[in-house]
Design a protein around this motif. Structure first.
Motif, PDB file in Angstrom:
ATOM      1  N   PHE A 286       0.796  -1.223   0.000  1.00  0.00           N
ATOM      2  CA  PHE A 286       0.000   0.000   0.000  1.00  0.00           C
ATOM      3  C   PHE A 286       0.830   1.275   0.000  1.00  0.00           C
ATOM      4  CE2 PHE A 286      -2.595  -3.154   2.485  1.00  0.00           C
ATOM      5  CZ  PHE A 286      -3.340  -3.556   1.382  1.00  0.00           C
ATOM      6  N   SER A 287       2.072   1.194  -0.468  1.00  0.00           N
ATOM      7  CA  SER A 287       2.869   2.404  -0.652  1.00  0.00           C
ATOM      8  C   SER A 287       2.511   3.047  -1.981  1.00  0.00           C
ATOM      9  CB  SER A 287       4.364   2.077  -0.623  1.00  0.00           C
ATOM     10  OG  SER A 287       4.711   1.296  -1.753  1.00  0.00           O
ATOM     11  N   ALA A 288       2.815   4.341  -2.119  1.00  0.00           N
ATOM     12  CA  ALA A 288       2.544   5.043  -3.372  1.00  0.00           C
ATOM     13  C   ALA A 288       3.325   4.420  -4.523  1.00  0.00           C
ATOM     14  CB  ALA A 288       2.890   6.523  -3.222  1.00  0.00           C
ATOM     15  N   ARG A 289       4.515   3.928  -4.247  1.00  0.00           N
ATOM     16  CA  ARG A 289       5.324   3.293  -5.299  1.00  0.00           C
ATOM     17  C   ARG A 289       4.612   2.064  -5.866  1.00  0.00           C
ATOM     18  NH1 ARG A 289      10.665   2.753  -7.041  1.00  0.00           N
ATOM     19  NH2 ARG A 289      11.201   0.649  -7.740  1.00  0.00           N
ATOM     20  N   GLN A 290       4.077   1.227  -4.993  1.00  0.00           N
ATOM     21  CA  GLN A 290       3.363   0.046  -5.461  1.00  0.00           C
ATOM     22  C   GLN A 290       2.142   0.430  -6.288  1.00  0.00           C
ATOM     23  OE1 GLN A 290       4.412  -3.113  -5.267  1.00  0.00           O
ATOM     24  NE2 GLN A 290       6.262  -2.300  -4.298  1.00  0.00           N
ATOM     25  N   MET A 291       1.411   1.443  -5.839  1.00  0.00           N
ATOM     26  CA  MET A 291       0.262   1.933  -6.604  1.00  0.00           C
ATOM     27  C   MET A 291       0.691   2.406  -7.989  1.00  0.00           C
ATOM     28  SD  MET A 291      -2.373   5.094  -5.704  1.00  0.00           S
ATOM     29  CE  MET A 291      -1.045   6.208  -5.245  1.00  0.00           C
ATOM     30  N   ALA A 292       1.757   3.192  -8.063  1.00  0.00           N
ATOM     31  CA  ALA A 292       2.217   3.741  -9.336  1.00  0.00           C
ATOM     32  C   ALA A 292       2.655   2.634 -10.288  1.00  0.00           C
ATOM     33  CB  ALA A 292       3.358   4.721  -9.090  1.00  0.00           C
ATOM     34  N   LEU A 293       3.339   1.621  -9.783  1.00  0.00           N
ATOM     35  CA  LEU A 293       3.779   0.520 -10.647  1.00  0.00           C
ATOM     36  C   LEU A 293       2.587  -0.199 -11.271  1.00  0.00           C
ATOM     37  CD1 LEU A 293       6.672  -0.930  -8.440  1.00  0.00           C
ATOM     38  CD2 LEU A 293       6.917   0.177 -10.687  1.00  0.00           C
ATOM     39  N   LYS A 294       1.531  -0.381 -10.501  1.00  0.00           N
ATOM     40  CA  LYS A 294       0.350  -1.065 -11.030  1.00  0.00           C
ATOM     41  C   LYS A 294      -0.365  -0.200 -12.069  1.00  0.00           C
ATOM     42  CE  LYS A 294      -0.143  -3.778  -6.823  1.00  0.00           C
ATOM     43  NZ  LYS A 294      -0.879  -3.965  -5.551  1.00  0.00           N
ATOM     44  N   TYR A 295      -0.448   1.107 -11.814  1.00  0.00           N
ATOM     45  CA  TYR A 295      -1.052   1.984 -12.826  1.00  0.00           C
ATOM     46  C   TYR A 295      -0.214   2.009 -14.090  1.00  0.00           C
ATOM     47  CZ  TYR A 295      -4.917   3.960 -10.125  1.00  0.00           C
ATOM     48  OH  TYR A 295      -6.103   4.133  -9.451  1.00  0.00           O
ATOM     49  N   LEU A 296       1.097   2.005 -13.962  1.00  0.00           N
ATOM     50  CA  LEU A 296       1.963   2.017 -15.146  1.00  0.00           C
ATOM     51  C   LEU A 296       1.704   0.797 -16.024  1.00  0.00           C
ATOM     52  CD1 LEU A 296       5.293   3.328 -13.603  1.00  0.00           C
ATOM     53  CD2 LEU A 296       4.009   4.416 -15.465  1.00  0.00           C
ATOM     54  N   ASP A 297       1.432  -0.342 -15.402  1.00  0.00           N
ATOM     55  CA  ASP A 297       1.101  -1.538 -16.179  1.00  0.00           C
ATOM     56  C   ASP A 297      -0.180  -1.323 -16.979  1.00  0.00           C
ATOM     57  OD1 ASP A 297       1.408  -4.469 -16.806  1.00  0.00           O
ATOM     58  OD2 ASP A 297      -0.519  -4.533 -15.768  1.00  0.00           O
ATOM     59  N   TYR A 298      -1.193  -0.735 -16.345  1.00  0.00           N
ATOM     60  CA  TYR A 298      -2.435  -0.454 -17.068  1.00  0.00           C
ATOM     61  C   TYR A 298      -2.204   0.589 -18.165  1.00  0.00           C
ATOM     62  CZ  TYR A 298      -5.550  -3.090 -13.961  1.00  0.00           C
ATOM     63  OH  TYR A 298      -6.207  -4.086 -13.271  1.00  0.00           O
ATOM     64  N   TYR A 299      -1.434   1.630 -17.867  1.00  0.00           N
ATOM     65  CA  TYR A 299      -1.142   2.643 -18.895  1.00  0.00           C
ATOM     66  C   TYR A 299      -0.535   1.987 -20.129  1.00  0.00           C
ATOM     67  CZ  TYR A 299      -1.399   6.127 -15.032  1.00  0.00           C
ATOM     68  OH  TYR A 299      -1.779   6.912 -13.969  1.00  0.00           O
ATOM     69  N   GLN A 300       0.455   1.114 -19.910  1.00  0.00           N
ATOM     70  CA  GLN A 300       1.147   0.498 -21.044  1.00  0.00           C
ATOM     71  C   GLN A 300       0.197  -0.390 -21.841  1.00  0.00           C
ATOM     72  OE1 GLN A 300       4.451   1.322 -21.874  1.00  0.00           O
ATOM     73  NE2 GLN A 300       3.571   0.484 -23.762  1.00  0.00           N
ATOM     74  N   ARG A 301      -0.655  -1.113 -21.161  1.00  0.00           N
ATOM     75  CA  ARG A 301      -1.629  -1.950 -21.868  1.00  0.00           C
ATOM     76  C   ARG A 301      -2.537  -1.102 -22.745  1.00  0.00           C
ATOM     77  NH1 ARG A 301      -4.073  -5.593 -17.103  1.00  0.00           N
ATOM     78  NH2 ARG A 301      -5.652  -6.015 -18.728  1.00  0.00           N
ATOM     79  N   ILE A 302      -2.977   0.042 -22.231  1.00  0.00           N
ATOM     80  CA  ILE A 302      -3.838   0.939 -23.015  1.00  0.00           C
ATOM     81  C   ILE A 302      -3.062   1.517 -24.192  1.00  0.00           C
ATOM     82  CG2 ILE A 302      -5.121   3.113 -22.928  1.00  0.00           C
ATOM     83  CD1 ILE A 302      -5.726   2.382 -19.951  1.00  0.00           C
ATOM     84  N   LEU A 303      -1.823   1.928 -23.965  1.00  0.00           N
ATOM     85  CA  LEU A 303      -1.008   2.484 -25.051  1.00  0.00           C
ATOM     86  C   LEU A 303      -0.711   1.433 -26.121  1.00  0.00           C
ATOM     87  CD1 LEU A 303       1.474   4.678 -22.973  1.00  0.00           C
ATOM     88  CD2 LEU A 303      -0.396   5.469 -24.431  1.00  0.00           C
ATOM     89  N   ASP A 304      -0.707   0.172 -25.721  1.00  0.00           N
ATOM     90  CA  ASP A 304      -0.488  -0.910 -26.683  1.00  0.00           C
ATOM     91  C   ASP A 304      -1.755  -1.271 -27.442  1.00  0.00           C
ATOM     92  OD1 ASP A 304       2.179  -1.071 -25.990  1.00  0.00           O
ATOM     93  OD2 ASP A 304       1.909  -2.757 -24.608  1.00  0.00           O
ATOM     94  N   GLY A 305      -2.845  -0.552 -27.185  1.00  0.00           N
ATOM     95  CA  GLY A 305      -4.079  -0.761 -27.928  1.00  0.00           C
ATOM     96  C   GLY A 305      -5.111  -1.621 -27.234  1.00  0.00           C
ATOM     97  N   GLU A 306      -4.836  -2.064 -26.022  1.00  0.00           N
ATOM     98  CA  GLU A 306      -5.782  -2.900 -25.288  1.00  0.00           C
ATOM     99  C   GLU A 306      -6.827  -2.033 -24.600  1.00  0.00           C
ATOM    100  OE1 GLU A 306      -5.661  -6.000 -21.479  1.00  0.00           O
ATOM    101  OE2 GLU A 306      -3.815  -5.520 -22.562  1.00  0.00           O
ATOM    102  N   THR A 307      -8.025  -2.559 -24.445  1.00  0.00           N
ATOM    103  CA  THR A 307      -9.029  -1.923 -23.594  1.00  0.00           C
ATOM    104  C   THR A 307      -9.187  -2.789 -22.342  1.00  0.00           C
ATOM    105  OG1 THR A 307     -10.824  -3.044 -24.771  1.00  0.00           O
ATOM    106  CG2 THR A 307     -10.275  -0.794 -25.467  1.00  0.00           C
ATOM    107  N   LEU A 308      -9.382  -2.161 -21.209  1.00  0.00           N
ATOM    108  CA  LEU A 308      -9.395  -2.885 -19.942  1.00  0.00           C
ATOM    109  C   LEU A 308     -10.676  -3.673 -19.725  1.00  0.00           C
ATOM    110  CD1 LEU A 308      -7.709  -0.248 -17.594  1.00  0.00           C
ATOM    111  CD2 LEU A 308      -6.660  -1.968 -19.093  1.00  0.00           C
ATOM    112  N   HIS A 309     -11.744  -3.263 -20.389  1.00  0.00           N
ATOM    113  CA  HIS A 309     -13.010  -3.991 -20.365  1.00  0.00           C
ATOM    114  C   HIS A 309     -13.559  -4.025 -21.789  1.00  0.00           C
ATOM    115  CE1 HIS A 309     -12.505  -2.438 -16.225  1.00  0.00           C
ATOM    116  NE2 HIS A 309     -12.980  -3.615 -15.882  1.00  0.00           N
TER     117      HIS A 309
END
Length: 328
Positions: A286-309
Motif C-alpha cells: 500500500f505504498s505510493a510506489r506500489q500503486m504507481a507501478l500497477k497503474y503504469l502496467d495499465y497505462y502500457q496496456r492501453i497504449l499498446d491498444g488494449e481496452t481494460l473492459h
C-alpha cells in the motif's frame, strides 16, 4: 511516459480530500519512477513537484493538453466520447445512481470492481513524505477512529463501543462530539475524545502510538486510506469484513469481524501484533510506489491498444442508505 492526472478539485485539498491526496501521492511516485507528470485541476491549484494546468469540472480542454502527453488519467469528471488521446479513469467511490463508466475504468479494490461489474483495480497507495518514522516500540496509546464520523456508515458509535469493551480510550479523528449537520447527534462517552477534521501531523501523532485503528464500517468500503495510514505506523487494524477490507487486513495485520465483542477481544492485546511486520506489509502492498507501478502496467496496456473492459461498464447502484450488519 508523460502522464496527465486530472482531478475535479483544487490541489492541494483545503481539508481532508481523500481522492486529491491519492492523486498527489500517485503523481509524485510516478515522477520518482522516471516519468513526467502534468496535473489538471481547478484554478488556484499548486503542486510543488509538477506542473499544474487549469481545468474545469468536465475535464481539461484539448488546447491545454501538452503535445507530448502519452495518456490522460481521470480522477472525477466525465471522460469525453472522443478524448483525442489514450485515457483511463479511476472510480474512487460508490454511487447512489446506476451509471455507465468508460471501458478503461479502474477501481480501487477487487471488491469495488466486482460491485461495478468490472475487473480492473489498483489498491490505493500512501506517500510517507513529511510523516515521522514509525516507532515500533510504541503501541500503548489510545485506540484511533479515523473517518468522517458524521457518516452513519463509518460507525463511530461502534468504534467507541469496541474501545470501551477492550478497556481503552479512543481518539476520534474526523468528527465532533456534537454533530448537527446530519441530524442531532451527541456522543457523551467520556472514553472518547473528538478532534474534528485533522491534518497529517495530528493524525501521525495519534496513529504512531495507538493500540489500534478501529474501523467498523457498515457499507462496502471502496478502499479505506485510513487503513494504509495506520499500517504505515505499524498500527494493527480492527475492522468489519465489508467491501475491500478482507483484501487489506490479514491475520498478521489486524482482525475482521462484524461483532463489537469479537473486535474488542482481538484488540485487548496489541502486543500480539508485530508492528515492524505491519509496516513492511504496508511497504509491499500500500505504498505510493506500489500503486504507481500497477497503474503504469495499465497505462502500457492501453497504449499498446488494449481496452481494460470489452465495452462501457454498466454499473448498478453501489451506495444505499441501508447499513450492513453490526452485532454487539
Amino acid at each position: 511516459m508523460h502522464i496527465g492526472l486530472y482531478v475535479d478539485a483544487k490541489l492541494p485539498p483545503e481539508r481532508y480530500g481523500g481522492t486529491e491526496r491519492v492523486v498527489l501521492w500517485l503523481g509524485r511516485a510516478l515522477i520518482e519512477l522516471g516519468h513526467k507528470v502534468t496535473y489538471f485541476a481547478h484554478s488556484g491549484s499548486r503542486v510543488d513537484f509538477a506542473e499544474v494546468r487549469p481545468a474545469h469540472g468536465a475535464g481539461p480542454d484539448r488546447s491545454a493538453l501538452p503535445a507530448d502527453l502519452s495518456i490522460l488519467h481521470y480522477h472525477g469528471g466525465v471522460v469525453p466520447e472522443d478524448p483525442g488521446l489514450p485515457v483511463c479513469q479511476t472510480v474512487h467511490g460508490n454511487s447512489r445512481l446506476a451509471l455507465t463508466y468508460h471501458q478503461n475504468s479502474i477501481f480501487v479494490s477487487a471488491n469495488h470492481a466486482r460491485n461495478h461489474n468490472a475487473t480492473a483495480f489498483v489498491h490505493n497507495g500512501m506517500d510517507a513524505v513529511g510523516l515521522p518514522e514509525p516507532d515500533f516500540s510504541a503501541g500503548n496509546g489510545p485506540f484511533v477512529f479515523l473517518a468522517k464520523a458524521a457518516w452513519k456508515a463509518k460507525n463511530v458509535k461502534g468504534a467507541i463501543a469496541v474501545a470501551r469493551k477492550a478497556g481503552g480510550r479512543i481518539e476520534v479523528l474526523g468528527g465532533t462530539r456534537l454533530n448537527l449537520k446530519m441530524g442531532f447527534r451527541l456522543t457523551l462517552d467520556p472514553r472518547a475524545r473528538f478532534h474534528g477534521m485533522v491534518g497529517d501531523a495530528e493524525k501521525a501523532r495519534y496513529l504512531k502510538h495507538s493500540r489500534g485503528l478501529i474501523f467498523p464500517v457498515l457499507w462496502n468500503e471502496p478502499f479505506g486510506v485510513a487503513v494504509a495510514e495506520a499500517m504505515y505506523f505499524g498500527t494493527p487494524v480492527f475492522a468489519t469484513p465489508y467491501g475491500s477490507l478482507p483484501e487489506l487486513v490479514t491475520p498478521e495485520t489486524g482482525y475482521l469481524s462484524a461483532s463489537a465483542s469479537e473486535l474488542a477481544e482481538a484488540a485487548r492485546d496489541p502486543a500480539r501484533y508485530d508492528r515492524r511486520a505491519i509496516h513492511a506489509y504496508w511497504q509491499n502492498h500500500f505504498s505510493a510506489r506500489q500503486m504507481a507501478l500497477k497503474y503504469l502496467d495499465y497505462y502500457q496496456r492501453i497504449l499498446d491498444g488494449e481496452t481494460l473492459h470489452p465495452g462501457p461498464i454498466k454499473a448498478p447502484v453501489t451506495r444505499t442508505s441501508e447499513l450492513l450488519p453490526w452485532l454487539p
